[in-house]
Design a protein around this motif. Structure first.
Motif, PDB file in Angstrom:
ATOM      1  N   ILE A 100      24.564  23.224  15.532  1.00 37.07           N
ATOM      2  CA  ILE A 100      24.072  22.003  16.171  1.00 37.07           C
ATOM      3  C   ILE A 100      25.157  21.430  17.091  1.00 37.07           C
ATOM      4  O   ILE A 100      24.875  21.032  18.224  1.00 37.07           O
ATOM      5  CB  ILE A 100      23.617  20.986  15.106  1.00 37.07           C
ATOM      6  N   ALA A 101      26.399  21.428  16.623  1.00 35.84           N
ATOM      7  CA  ALA A 101      27.508  20.925  17.446  1.00 35.84           C
ATOM      8  C   ALA A 101      27.676  21.769  18.707  1.00 35.84           C
ATOM      9  O   ALA A 101      27.910  21.231  19.795  1.00 35.84           O
ATOM     10  CB  ALA A 101      28.801  20.911  16.634  1.00 35.84           C
ATOM     11  N   LYS A 102      27.534  23.074  18.586  1.00 34.81           N
ATOM     12  CA  LYS A 102      27.640  23.952  19.756  1.00 34.81           C
ATOM     13  C   LYS A 102      26.532  23.638  20.757  1.00 34.81           C
ATOM     14  O   LYS A 102      26.767  23.595  21.960  1.00 34.81           O
ATOM     15  CB  LYS A 102      27.596  25.416  19.341  1.00 34.81           C
ATOM     16  N   GLN A 103      25.314  23.377  20.262  1.00 32.03           N
ATOM     17  CA  GLN A 103      24.186  23.066  21.142  1.00 32.03           C
ATOM     18  C   GLN A 103      24.442  21.801  21.962  1.00 32.03           C
ATOM     19  O   GLN A 103      24.205  21.768  23.163  1.00 32.03           O
ATOM     20  CB  GLN A 103      22.907  22.887  20.322  1.00 32.03           C
ATOM     21  N   TYR A 104      24.949  20.764  21.321  1.00 28.27           N
ATOM     22  CA  TYR A 104      25.096  19.481  21.999  1.00 28.27           C
ATOM     23  C   TYR A 104      26.437  19.292  22.696  1.00 28.27           C
ATOM     24  O   TYR A 104      26.512  18.595  23.709  1.00 28.27           O
ATOM     25  CB  TYR A 104      24.852  18.326  21.022  1.00 28.27           C
ATOM     26  N   MET A 109      33.229  23.269  16.452  1.00 27.09           N
ATOM     27  CA  MET A 109      34.152  22.499  15.613  1.00 27.09           C
ATOM     28  C   MET A 109      33.852  20.993  15.648  1.00 27.09           C
ATOM     29  O   MET A 109      34.364  20.232  14.828  1.00 27.09           O
ATOM     30  CB  MET A 109      35.601  22.761  16.032  1.00 27.09           C
ATOM     31  N   LYS A 110      33.022  20.573  16.557  1.00 29.20           N
ATOM     32  CA  LYS A 110      32.625  19.157  16.614  1.00 29.20           C
ATOM     33  C   LYS A 110      31.646  18.813  15.486  1.00 29.20           C
ATOM     34  O   LYS A 110      31.190  17.682  15.391  1.00 29.20           O
ATOM     35  CB  LYS A 110      31.999  18.833  17.975  1.00 29.20           C
ATOM     36  N   TYR A 111      31.353  19.799  14.617  1.00 22.73           N
ATOM     37  CA  TYR A 111      30.464  19.538  13.478  1.00 22.73           C
ATOM     38  C   TYR A 111      30.990  18.387  12.631  1.00 22.73           C
ATOM     39  O   TYR A 111      30.216  17.644  12.031  1.00 22.73           O
ATOM     40  CB  TYR A 111      30.272  20.794  12.615  1.00 22.73           C
ATOM     41  N   LYS A 112      32.322  18.225  12.625  1.00 27.88           N
ATOM     42  CA  LYS A 112      32.926  17.151  11.821  1.00 27.88           C
ATOM     43  C   LYS A 112      32.470  15.777  12.316  1.00 27.88           C
ATOM     44  O   LYS A 112      32.237  14.876  11.515  1.00 27.88           O
ATOM     45  CB  LYS A 112      34.454  17.244  11.876  1.00 27.88           C
ATOM     46  N   ASP A 113      32.332  15.637  13.627  1.00 25.63           N
ATOM     47  CA  ASP A 113      31.876  14.364  14.195  1.00 25.63           C
ATOM     48  C   ASP A 113      30.426  14.081  13.807  1.00 25.63           C
ATOM     49  O   ASP A 113      30.066  12.937  13.512  1.00 25.63           O
ATOM     50  CB  ASP A 113      32.020  14.380  15.715  1.00 25.63           C
ATOM     51  N   LEU A 171      19.262  13.916  12.122  1.00 27.42           N
ATOM     52  CA  LEU A 171      20.698  13.647  12.220  1.00 27.42           C
ATOM     53  C   LEU A 171      21.012  12.908  13.513  1.00 27.42           C
ATOM     54  O   LEU A 171      20.431  13.183  14.569  1.00 27.42           O
ATOM     55  CB  LEU A 171      21.488  14.960  12.206  1.00 27.42           C
ATOM     56  N   ILE A 172      21.934  11.986  13.421  1.00 31.29           N
ATOM     57  CA  ILE A 172      22.452  11.310  14.597  1.00 31.29           C
ATOM     58  C   ILE A 172      23.494  12.239  15.238  1.00 31.29           C
ATOM     59  O   ILE A 172      24.402  12.717  14.558  1.00 31.29           O
ATOM     60  CB  ILE A 172      23.094   9.969  14.221  1.00 31.29           C
ATOM     61  N   ILE A 173      23.346  12.466  16.520  1.00 34.74           N
ATOM     62  CA  ILE A 173      24.353  13.189  17.290  1.00 34.74           C
ATOM     63  C   ILE A 173      25.116  12.107  18.051  1.00 34.74           C
ATOM     64  O   ILE A 173      24.575  11.485  18.965  1.00 34.74           O
ATOM     65  CB  ILE A 173      23.696  14.203  18.254  1.00 34.74           C
ATOM     66  N   PRO A 174      26.371  11.833  17.627  1.00 36.15           N
ATOM     67  CA  PRO A 174      27.080  10.679  18.197  1.00 36.15           C
ATOM     68  C   PRO A 174      27.555  10.896  19.633  1.00 36.15           C
ATOM     69  O   PRO A 174      27.755  12.033  20.063  1.00 36.15           O
ATOM     70  CB  PRO A 174      28.273  10.520  17.243  1.00 36.15           C
ATOM     71  N   ASN A 175      27.719   9.795  20.335  1.00 33.40           N
ATOM     72  CA  ASN A 175      28.369   9.827  21.660  1.00 33.40           C
ATOM     73  C   ASN A 175      29.839  10.141  21.422  1.00 33.40           C
ATOM     74  O   ASN A 175      30.488   9.479  20.625  1.00 33.40           O
ATOM     75  CB  ASN A 175      28.241   8.466  22.337  1.00 33.40           C
TER      76      ASN A 175
END
Length: 126
Positions: free
Chosen positions: A87-91, A96-100, A121-125
């Motif tokens: 999901i982090a790679k998609q957005y 590694m942004k999975y932590k955010d 899930l919220i994908i944060p700014n």
């Protein structure tokens, strides 16, 4: 090719994203479009499609795209087989942004390795 037909993929994308208050007008050789997406991510998708068709600075289209919810980058509904890394790679283009994403959803997630289909899930700014 007429300008509306040239950018039909943009109009189709807007429809699939359920852009609100949308309208389209052709004035001479310029297409004018406007509307409101739910999130900044959806706005980016529309701009990416415009640039894919018309180049980095197209002059034959004018787009005024507003965003309804600027508090998040996007809201993602988990599909079977997804991980926070995917999901982090998609957005963000970086797994590694999975932590955010995990931190932004700590109210519903207790372990970054345990997510389930249909969770929103919220994908944060960032």
């Amino acid at each position: 090719m007429a300008v509306r037909e040239k950018y039909q993929a943009v109009l189709d994308l807007g429809e699939s994203l359920n852009v609100q208050n949308g309208d389209v007008q052709v004035e001479g050789n310029q297409l004018k479009v406007w509307g409101t997406t739910q999130t900044p991510y959806e706005k980016n998708l529309i701009w990416d499609k415009i640039k894919e068709i018309g180049g980095e600075s197209p002059t034959d289209i004018m787009a005024d795209i507003k965003v309804a919810d600027e508090s998040v980058f996007h809201r993602h509904v988990v599909k079977s087989g997804e991980t926070l890394g995917k999901i982090a790679k998609q957005y963000y283009g970086n797994p590694m942004k999975y932590k955010d994403i995990f931190e932004a959803n700590s109210d519903i997630l207790k372990n970054p390795d345990l997510i389930y289909p249909d969770q929103e899930l919220i994908i944060p700014n960032l």
